[in-house]
Design a protein around this motif. Structure first.
Motif, short mmCIF file in Angstrom:
data_model
loop_
_atom_site.label_atom_id
_atom_site.label_comp_id
_atom_site.label_asym_id
_atom_site.label_seq_id
_atom_site.Cartn_x
_atom_site.Cartn_y
_atom_site.Cartn_z
N LEU A 8 0.89 -1.47 -0.16
CA LEU A 8 -0.09 -0.06 0.02
C LEU A 8 0.75 1.39 -0.19
O LEU A 8 0.54 2.28 -0.75
CB LEU A 8 -1.08 0.08 1.21
CG LEU A 8 -2.26 -0.83 1.09
CD1 LEU A 8 -2.88 -0.73 2.26
CD2 LEU A 8 -3.06 -0.62 -0.12
N GLY A 12 1.03 4.02 -2.21
CA GLY A 12 0.87 5.61 -2.25
C GLY A 12 1.83 6.37 -3.00
O GLY A 12 1.74 7.53 -3.42
N CYS A 17 -0.65 9.42 -2.35
CA CYS A 17 -1.41 9.37 -1.05
C CYS A 17 -0.24 9.31 -0.04
O CYS A 17 0.67 8.96 0.15
CB CYS A 17 -1.98 8.20 -0.81
SG CYS A 17 -3.31 8.24 0.59
N LEU A 22 -1.88 5.44 4.44
CA LEU A 22 -1.98 4.31 3.98
C LEU A 22 -1.78 3.24 5.05
O LEU A 22 -2.23 1.97 5.16
CB LEU A 22 -1.19 4.10 2.78
CG LEU A 22 -1.35 4.72 1.30
CD1 LEU A 22 -0.19 5.31 0.48
CD2 LEU A 22 -2.39 4.02 0.75
N ASN A 45 -9.86 6.18 4.43
CA ASN A 45 -8.47 6.01 3.84
C ASN A 45 -8.54 5.20 2.59
O ASN A 45 -7.94 5.34 1.70
CB ASN A 45 -7.46 5.57 4.72
CG ASN A 45 -7.06 6.62 6.11
OD1 ASN A 45 -7.07 7.76 5.63
ND2 ASN A 45 -6.96 5.95 7.12
N SER A 46 -9.51 3.99 2.95
CA SER A 46 -9.75 3.26 1.80
C SER A 46 -10.61 3.78 0.69
O SER A 46 -10.39 3.51 -0.46
CB SER A 46 -10.67 1.82 2.33
OG SER A 46 -9.93 1.16 3.43
N LEU A 49 -8.22 5.74 -1.17
CA LEU A 49 -7.23 4.81 -1.92
C LEU A 49 -8.06 4.52 -3.29
O LEU A 49 -7.53 4.73 -4.31
CB LEU A 49 -6.64 3.89 -1.08
CG LEU A 49 -5.90 2.92 -1.72
CD1 LEU A 49 -4.70 3.52 -2.38
CD2 LEU A 49 -5.58 1.60 -0.90
#
Length: 316
Positions: A8, A12, A17, A22, A45-46, A49
């Motif tokens: 992740l 990012g 991000c 992340l 956050n998801s 993302l």
């Protein structure tokens, strides 16, 4: 720091991000969160993302082909499904790859000829590239089926209960580190009366599914293209993806072999977005490896698509 967290963070760097966001998302996804505050952070956050991933996969929209009008007898004629945007996918709390569950297992069931075993090996190879996670083929044991789980089809050949396979056999053998277990059988399968052709069956939130190679033949011989379409379709359901109803896509529902053949091996942009979110995969590496696989295995239509998609993503 777990491998999934690192993945992740890599995403990012690609999408811009922040590292803190992340890491928070990765912690929640790895099962280490449980409070309302943690869950709130997960969704926040998801969603951020998947929005960033969507901006990249939307670049592939010029390659997407809209579904034609519904015809009598097709999947969409009987099931009126609605499209699921990537954001709703996140909110559905899908089954995804985590630091603790990073491997897809394939469980052979029944008798396999040398040609069947070759197809099985290609399925494992393709799924590892498709999802960018480890894939492991389990032993083909002499699995017991009670009389209620076996019957004859209209051709007089053996049919196995897909429900018994997913709810009994796979449930008992699922490894702790499995993000999914997919049974592959050469026998015909059935779920209920009235459904005479069943290509596969999956518990979308149970991480267990089965694909039958029985009908996936051309001219009486195994078809690599159809086998890959069937296996990747059911394996993608293991990540809780529903059917795709807007574009020609691997995740199109299908009843007939004509629908099966018409559905491509690749995904619509939205479905690909969900897969990248669920697996933490790298889109450029994925396309690069898929191009090589298709070139080596004579899959020209898929090679053309993946090559064009790779150029679009690489040109950014």
């Amino acid at each position: 720091m777990g491998a999934f967290v690192l993945t992740l963070l890599f995403i990012g760097m690609i999408f811009g991000c922040s590292e803190d966001a992340l890491v928070s998302s990765a912690v929640a996804r790895s099962g280490e969160a449980g409070s309302k505050k943690d869950n709130s952070a997960y969704f926040k956050n998801s969603l951020k993302l998947i929005e960033m991933i969507e901006k990249k996969t939307d670049k592939l929209l010029p390659l997407a082909v809209k579904m034609p009008p519904v015809k009598h007898g097709e999947w969409r004629y009987f099931w009126n499904e609605t499209e699921q945007p990537p954001q709703k996918y996140v909110l559905s709390m899908p089954s995804i790859v985590t630091a603790e569950k990073m491997t897809l297992y394939i469980k052979p069931i029944g008798k396999f000829t040398a040609d069947d075993l070759k197809i099985l090996g290609k399925i494992a190879e393709y799924l590892q590239i498709n999802f960018q996670t480890p894939v492991q083929v389990m032993d083909n044991t002499n699995d017991f089926f009670p009389s209620a789980a076996v019957r004859k089809n209209s051709m007089g050949d053996k049919q196995l209960s897909s429900v018994y396979i997913t709810d009994e056999i796979l449930k008992k053998i699922m490894p702790d580190n499995a993000w999914g277990v997919l049974a592959v059988t050469t026998d015909d399968i059935f779920r209920a009366e009235g459904i005479h052709k069943l290509y596969g069956d999956t518990l979308r939130y149970g991480r267990r599914g089965v694909i039958s190679l029985y009908y996936l033949k051309e001219g009486g011989r195994n078809s690599l293209s159809l086998a890959l379409k069937g296996a990747s379709h059911e394996a993608t359901h293991l990540l809780s993806l529903p059917h795709c109803v807007v574009y020609r896509c691997n995740m199109n529902g299908r009843i007939t072999l004509e629908e099966f053949a018409a559905a491509p091996l690749y995904y619509s942009p939205d479905c690909l977005c969900k897969i990248l979110f669920a697996t933490g995969g790298d889109i450029q590496r994925r396309f690069s490896e898929l191009i090589e696989f298709c070139r080596e295995n004579g899959l020209q239509e898929e090679l053309d698509y993946y090559s064009r998609a790779y150029k679009i993503i690489q040109s950014e």
